[in-house]
Design an enzyme around this catalytic site. Structure first.
Site, PDB file in Angstrom:
ATOM      1  N   GLY A 148      -2.043  -4.855  -0.217  1.00  0.00           N
ATOM      2  CA  GLY A 148      -3.306  -5.445   0.238  1.00  0.00           C
ATOM      3  C   GLY A 148      -3.944  -6.305  -0.836  1.00  0.00           C
ATOM      4  O   GLY A 148      -4.494  -7.375  -0.564  1.00  0.00           O
ATOM      5  N   GLU A 186     -11.790  -2.693  12.795  1.00  0.00           N
ATOM      6  CA  GLU A 186     -10.991  -3.032  13.969  1.00  0.00           C
ATOM      7  C   GLU A 186     -11.484  -2.206  15.148  1.00  0.00           C
ATOM      8  O   GLU A 186     -12.196  -1.216  14.979  1.00  0.00           O
ATOM      9  CB  GLU A 186      -9.515  -2.732  13.688  1.00  0.00           C
ATOM     10  CG  GLU A 186      -8.980  -3.602  12.563  1.00  0.00           C
ATOM     11  CD  GLU A 186      -7.479  -3.579  12.406  1.00  0.00           C
ATOM     12  OE1 GLU A 186      -6.912  -2.505  12.197  1.00  0.00           O
ATOM     13  OE2 GLU A 186      -6.867  -4.661  12.492  1.00  0.00           O
ATOM     14  N   ASN A 243       3.668   3.248  10.522  1.00  0.00           N
ATOM     15  CA  ASN A 243       3.273   4.606  10.929  1.00  0.00           C
ATOM     16  C   ASN A 243       2.667   4.679  12.331  1.00  0.00           C
ATOM     17  O   ASN A 243       2.719   5.719  12.975  1.00  0.00           O
ATOM     18  CB  ASN A 243       2.352   5.252   9.885  1.00  0.00           C
ATOM     19  CG  ASN A 243       1.068   4.512   9.694  1.00  0.00           C
ATOM     20  OD1 ASN A 243       0.981   3.325   9.981  1.00  0.00           O
ATOM     21  ND2 ASN A 243       0.057   5.198   9.201  1.00  0.00           N
ATOM     22  N   CYS A 248      -2.993   6.855   7.884  1.00  0.00           N
ATOM     23  CA  CYS A 248      -3.969   6.446   6.872  1.00  0.00           C
ATOM     24  C   CYS A 248      -5.196   7.353   6.929  1.00  0.00           C
ATOM     25  O   CYS A 248      -5.957   7.429   5.977  1.00  0.00           O
ATOM     26  CB  CYS A 248      -4.324   4.972   6.999  1.00  0.00           C
ATOM     27  SG  CYS A 248      -4.578   4.440   8.652  1.00  0.00           S
ATOM     28  N   GLU A 278      -6.935  -3.362   6.019  1.00  0.00           N
ATOM     29  CA  GLU A 278      -7.133  -1.946   6.337  1.00  0.00           C
ATOM     30  C   GLU A 278      -6.090  -1.211   5.494  1.00  0.00           C
ATOM     31  O   GLU A 278      -4.899  -1.296   5.764  1.00  0.00           O
ATOM     32  CB  GLU A 278      -7.010  -1.785   7.854  1.00  0.00           C
ATOM     33  CG  GLU A 278      -6.574  -0.469   8.409  1.00  0.00           C
ATOM     34  CD  GLU A 278      -7.374   0.711   7.915  1.00  0.00           C
ATOM     35  OE1 GLU A 278      -8.533   0.545   7.516  1.00  0.00           O
ATOM     36  OE2 GLU A 278      -6.806   1.800   7.902  1.00  0.00           O
ATOM     37  N   GLY A 335      -1.832  -1.840   5.537  1.00  0.00           N
ATOM     38  CA  GLY A 335      -0.744  -1.361   4.684  1.00  0.00           C
ATOM     39  C   GLY A 335      -1.305  -0.724   3.431  1.00  0.00           C
ATOM     40  O   GLY A 335      -2.431  -0.230   3.415  1.00  0.00           O
ATOM     41  N   SER A 336      -0.508  -0.784   2.368  1.00  0.00           N
ATOM     42  CA  SER A 336      -0.881  -0.090   1.133  1.00  0.00           C
ATOM     43  C   SER A 336      -1.899  -0.902   0.328  1.00  0.00           C
ATOM     44  O   SER A 336      -2.028  -2.123   0.497  1.00  0.00           O
ATOM     45  CB  SER A 336       0.363   0.125   0.286  1.00  0.00           C
ATOM     46  OG  SER A 336       0.909  -1.126  -0.080  1.00  0.00           O
TER      47      SER A 336
HETATM   48  P1  ADP Z   1       4.306   0.618   2.916  1.00  0.00           P
HETATM   49  O1  ADP Z   1       5.630   0.005   2.644  1.00  0.00           O
HETATM   50  O2  ADP Z   1       3.862   1.612   1.920  1.00  0.00           O
HETATM   51  O3  ADP Z   1       4.122   0.982   4.334  1.00  0.00           O
HETATM   52  P2  ADP Z   1       3.234  -1.996   2.515  1.00  0.00           P
HETATM   53  O4  ADP Z   1       1.830  -2.356   2.269  1.00  0.00           O
HETATM   54  O5  ADP Z   1       4.230  -2.360   1.465  1.00  0.00           O
HETATM   55  O6  ADP Z   1       3.194  -0.464   2.775  1.00  0.00           O
HETATM   56  O7  ADP Z   1       3.735  -2.589   3.888  1.00  0.00           O
HETATM   57  C1  ADP Z   1       2.928  -2.890   4.991  1.00  0.00           C
HETATM   58  C2  ADP Z   1       3.380  -4.204   5.585  1.00  0.00           C
HETATM   59  O8  ADP Z   1       3.191  -5.223   4.619  1.00  0.00           O
HETATM   60  C3  ADP Z   1       4.853  -4.259   5.976  1.00  0.00           C
HETATM   61  O9  ADP Z   1       4.997  -5.031   7.152  1.00  0.00           O
HETATM   62  C4  ADP Z   1       5.478  -4.962   4.788  1.00  0.00           C
HETATM   63  O10 ADP Z   1       6.689  -5.626   5.100  1.00  0.00           O
HETATM   64  C5  ADP Z   1       4.397  -5.955   4.447  1.00  0.00           C
HETATM   65  N1  ADP Z   1       4.436  -6.459   3.056  1.00  0.00           N
HETATM   66  C6  ADP Z   1       4.921  -5.850   1.966  1.00  0.00           C
HETATM   67  N2  ADP Z   1       4.773  -6.629   0.880  1.00  0.00           N
HETATM   68  C7  ADP Z   1       4.175  -7.769   1.288  1.00  0.00           C
HETATM   69  C8  ADP Z   1       3.716  -8.966   0.651  1.00  0.00           C
HETATM   70  N3  ADP Z   1       3.867  -9.157  -0.656  1.00  0.00           N
HETATM   71  N4  ADP Z   1       3.112  -9.903   1.393  1.00  0.00           N
HETATM   72  C9  ADP Z   1       2.918  -9.735   2.719  1.00  0.00           C
HETATM   73  N5  ADP Z   1       3.332  -8.634   3.382  1.00  0.00           N
HETATM   74  C10 ADP Z   1       3.943  -7.659   2.698  1.00  0.00           C
END
Ligand code: ADP
Length: 501
Positions: free
Chosen positions: A238, A469, A157, A289, A255, A233-234
């Protein structure tokens, strides 16, 4: 070039030790406003590519950590100026790759420019402490040390701003980086790293591996050669990242999500609050976010606010963010679009009223992309899912509150604590709210979005794990303190023993 001609898809390989490294498999990033337009065909990495990137980062580490701080800072300053020179081009790429309207993409690149300039200054300002020792002829001081190799995992985003929040301070502090950007925005990530290397960052200091979260991001997190992980991320991801890091006793900063809200008290300047709720709720199509996804309105002004808000939201213009006059761009991908719509269905089922929007938009050229009509839910009660869970789309819940105290209680009543805001003309109420709102960021008479890089950014409760951050906290995430004692007395001196009186 013909105006609005569609550029050819980019071919993106991983960037490891300054070189392009391919993978047998690829994936594509697409323009969410015209999903048939491929922005980039991208190498899809896994364990092998991550391992190469970690080795490159480890090899670059000794030289980079020995590079003097001011020299590192000068490279970052050059990177910031190169970003400034390429701002328009990068902003256009960003709008094509993830959809936010062009003015906001420019803001995203500007945030990275600001961050670069700010962090570059740390090159001559990374102070430690010198403290008097309790013993004679003994010197006591602290210095910052890098963590080693840092894994930076970022969302789509803010495809240049968020990487800049992590990578600038990480390399400033002498770390080297393995960067795994979101699968939706690889071209923006690559453009950012190209700028860093054009500014003079040595090969191997920042390495990029593209790929899916589970097969590439997870490898970065678990790799024994990665000393620390910085993740945005989510909440669900996280938690997985934190579990792995907990098991491996690896440093991790998280975050995560938010369920940000604006409190509108009866004495507020309603026009100002409406402007704020509109910008906070629908900027970046609500995919921030810090997006305002709840507006908690004190009863006496509820009808006036809700009516005017729905009217303004109905006037927003959906479309391709590169087009003049468009105020709300698309949703980043099909999965997110379905997710937003599922929240509308949930809200309806729980008794909320859809005042405006509430559906996928498909008229005319909107059918080419992933568009959701800007949506207002009314009659929302605080325990509904649309009032508790992060939607990450152009949908705002209006929640009535009987009085000011309960409005603050409702604002605080979610699992998250990133950004909260209050609109009031009453100074005492504003100051009480500044203390009582449970969030890492609080705004008075401004919406929940608009963080500036010279202040720490992050949240309380399930929004994160206590890290911040940017701002004065920027280097803390990427460095550790070393306490150093120098005894020049020429004899054994015993702290707490020789000094006991
Ligand atoms: P969204 O897809 O809702 O934006 P995510 O938390 O899934 O949120 O993604 C944020 C980042 O984390 C992206 O770069 C994604 O590829 C990465 N990601 C997703 N799943 C994993 C995981 N199991 N381990 C590490 N990184 C991940």
């Amino acid at each position: 070039m013909v105006k609005n001609a569609v550029p050819r898809p980019l071919d993106l390989a991983h960037h490891i030790a300054g070189r392009s490294v391919g993978s047998p498999r690829t994936f594509t990033s697409r323009n969410p406003a015209h999903r048939d337009q491929v922005v980039a065909v991208v190498a899809r990495g896994g364990a092998e590519e991550v391992n190469l990137a970690v080795q490159a980062a480890r090899s670059a580490l000794p030289g980079w950590r020995r590079t003097p701080w001011p020299v590192r800072g000068e490279i970052l300053l050059r990177a910031a100026e190169l970003l400034a020179a390429r701002k328009e081009e990068l902003a256009r790429l960003m709008t094509r790759e993830m959809g936010k309207v062009l003015t906001e993409s420019r803001g995203d690149v500007q945030e990275a420019i600001d961050m670069g300039r700010f962090i570059a200054g740390a090159g001559r300002r990374a102070f430690g402490e010198t403290v008097p020792s309790e013993l004679p002829d003994k010197w006591a001081m602290t210095v910052r040390q890098p963590l080693g190799v840092v894994g930076c995992i970022t969302p789509w985003n803010f495809p240049i701003a968020i990487p800049s929040w992590k990578i600038f301070p990480a390399v400033m502090a002498g770390n080297t980086v393995v960067f795994k950007p979101a699968e939706d925005t690889p071209a923006c990530a690559m453009a950012f790293v190209e700028v860093l290397e054009a500014a003079g960052l040595p090969p191997g200091v920042v390495n990029v591996v593209f790929g899916m979260g589970e097969e590439c991001g997870a490898e970065v997190v678990a790799h024994p050669g990665v000393d620390a992980v910085s993740f945005t991320g989510s909440v669900a991801t996280g938690r997985v990242v934190a579990e792995t890091c907990g098991r491996l006793l690896k440093k991790v900063s998280l975050e995560l999500g938010g369920k940000n809200g604006i409190v509108v008290l009866a004495d507020a300047d309603l026009e100002l609050a409406l402007d704020g709720a509109l910008w906070g709720g629908f900027g970046t199509s609500g995919q921030r976010c810090t997006a305002t996804s709840r507006v908690i309105v004190e009863r006496p002004v509820l009808d006036a606010f809700t009516h005017a808000f729905a009217e303004r939201v109905a006037g927003l213009r959906l479309g391709d963010g590169l087009e003049e006059g468009v105020t709300v761009g698309p949703i980043v991908n099909q999965r997110q679009l379905e997710r937003v719509d599922s929240y509308t269905r949930s809200g309806r089922a729980e008794g909320a009223r859809i005042l405006v929007g509430g559906e996928v938009a498909t008229e005319g050229r909107l059918a080419e992309g992933w568009f959701y009509r800007p949506t207002v839910y009314a009659d929302v009660s605080p325990q509904m899912r649309i009032a508790q869970e992060e939607i990450f789309g152009p949908a705002v819940a209006v929640i009535p509150a009987p009085d000011a105290d309960s409005a603050i209680g409702i604002a605080n009543g979610t699992a998250y604590g990133l950004s909260l805001s209050i609109y009031t003309r009453d100074l005492a109420r504003a100051f009480h709210a500044m203390s009582d709102l449970e969030a890492g960021i609080v705004y008075v008479n401004a919406p929940t979005i608009g963080a500036e890089i010279q202040l720490p950014f992050g949240g309380v409760k399930q929004t994160g794990n206590g890290h911040r951050e940017a701002g004065s906290a920027a280097l803390d995430e990427f460095s550790e303190w070393k306490s150093i004692y120098v005894d020049y007395s020429g004899r054994l001196q015993r702290a707490q023993i020789d000094t006991s009186r």
